[in-house]
Design an enzyme around this catalytic site. Sequence first.
Site, PDB file in Angstrom:
ATOM      1  N   PRO A   2       0.873  -1.053   0.170  1.00  0.00           N
ATOM      2  CA  PRO A   2       0.014  -0.011   0.006  1.00  0.00           C
ATOM      3  C   PRO A   2       0.861   1.301   0.210  1.00  0.00           C
ATOM      4  O   PRO A   2       1.693   1.377   0.855  1.00  0.00           O
ATOM      5  CB  PRO A   2      -0.753  -0.273   1.283  1.00  0.00           C
ATOM      6  N   GLU A   3       0.440   2.339  -1.036  1.00  0.00           N
ATOM      7  CA  GLU A   3       1.256   3.294  -0.963  1.00  0.00           C
ATOM      8  C   GLU A   3       0.260   4.614  -0.664  1.00  0.00           C
ATOM      9  O   GLU A   3      -0.971   4.154  -0.547  1.00  0.00           O
ATOM     10  CB  GLU A   3       1.768   3.612  -2.362  1.00  0.00           C
ATOM     11  N   LYS A  59       1.846   7.273   5.659  1.00  0.00           N
ATOM     12  CA  LYS A  59       1.174   5.787   5.550  1.00  0.00           C
ATOM     13  C   LYS A  59       0.739   5.249   6.719  1.00  0.00           C
ATOM     14  O   LYS A  59       0.324   4.298   6.985  1.00  0.00           O
ATOM     15  CB  LYS A  59       2.210   4.946   4.895  1.00  0.00           C
ATOM     16  N   ARG A 111       0.741 -11.283   6.435  1.00  0.00           N
ATOM     17  CA  ARG A 111       2.195 -11.567   6.776  1.00  0.00           C
ATOM     18  C   ARG A 111       2.557 -11.162   8.135  1.00  0.00           C
ATOM     19  O   ARG A 111       3.862 -11.219   8.256  1.00  0.00           O
ATOM     20  CB  ARG A 111       2.838 -10.865   5.624  1.00  0.00           C
ATOM     21  N   ARG A 258      16.720   1.364  -5.305  1.00  0.00           N
ATOM     22  CA  ARG A 258      15.356   1.285  -5.996  1.00  0.00           C
ATOM     23  C   ARG A 258      15.482   1.562  -7.486  1.00  0.00           C
ATOM     24  O   ARG A 258      16.376   2.331  -7.958  1.00  0.00           O
ATOM     25  CB  ARG A 258      14.368   2.376  -5.460  1.00  0.00           C
TER      26      ARG A 258
END
Length: 268
Positions: A2-3, A59, A111, A258
């Site tokens: 989720p961003e 977030k 998770r 990244r």
Amino acid sequence: VPELPEVEAVCRRLHEWAAGRTIVAARFTRPQTTRPTSPRTFARRLAGRQIDRVHRRAKNVLLALTGDLTLRIHLRMTGNLWVDDPANRPSTARAWFTLDDGREIVFDDPRLLGRMEILDAGRASALDQELGLEPLSDAFTPAWLAERAQRSRKPAKVFLLDQSIVVGLGNIWAAEALFAARVAPAAPANSLKPRQIRHLHAAIQEILARAVKSAYEQYRAPGQTLESEGYGVAVYNREGLPCLRCRTAIARVAQAGRSTYFCPRCQR
Ligand SMILES: [Zn+2]
């Protein structure tokens, strides 16, 4: 993962579904979800409190509760939140908060990476202070961005991902904003011209607003999966494919560990 757009969508839906309701009980299946506080203590502090508002900071999902407490939930990799009937609770639910109308807020977390914390007013304000600026807030202006960029020699892409400056602009949206603004991801932040800063600022707000709208519309049903990468990105994950503007092959480089995708012709 989720961003910002997905977390914003969760907060807006959760607000619609649960604001005004009172938490009557809370249950946790794993102690790590609330660590270092024990689930029992955690549940005791929540019981009887009304949910005034659900909102996002970076977030974090924040539930503002009566008595000046804030329940902070971080979804991490696979966490998800929704309101539903207890009969529909999945086996991977790690916590649920029973509401006064019989429904419950479910925290699904296959998770087991998500975390929760109860903040008093002081801690909530400290958290707010230590986080960078919200890119969708009114305080995020071209002048502010120019001033911060002026003080950084970091490559533009790395600068945008720095959470102490702007929060929640993840890898996908940083690449998309740079592409839209035609800014080279390796250009030092303090080398950007005023015109580039203006374009970058506009691109960030436009792209995020569109992604939030799309995430919110997708997240209609409780427990619907959250997917970042299905919004019709222009450059992200398109290595070797033709640039949508000039047909040059999209390139990929590593920056700060990244992948950055960009058009070597349009972005320079
Ligand atoms: Zn191009």
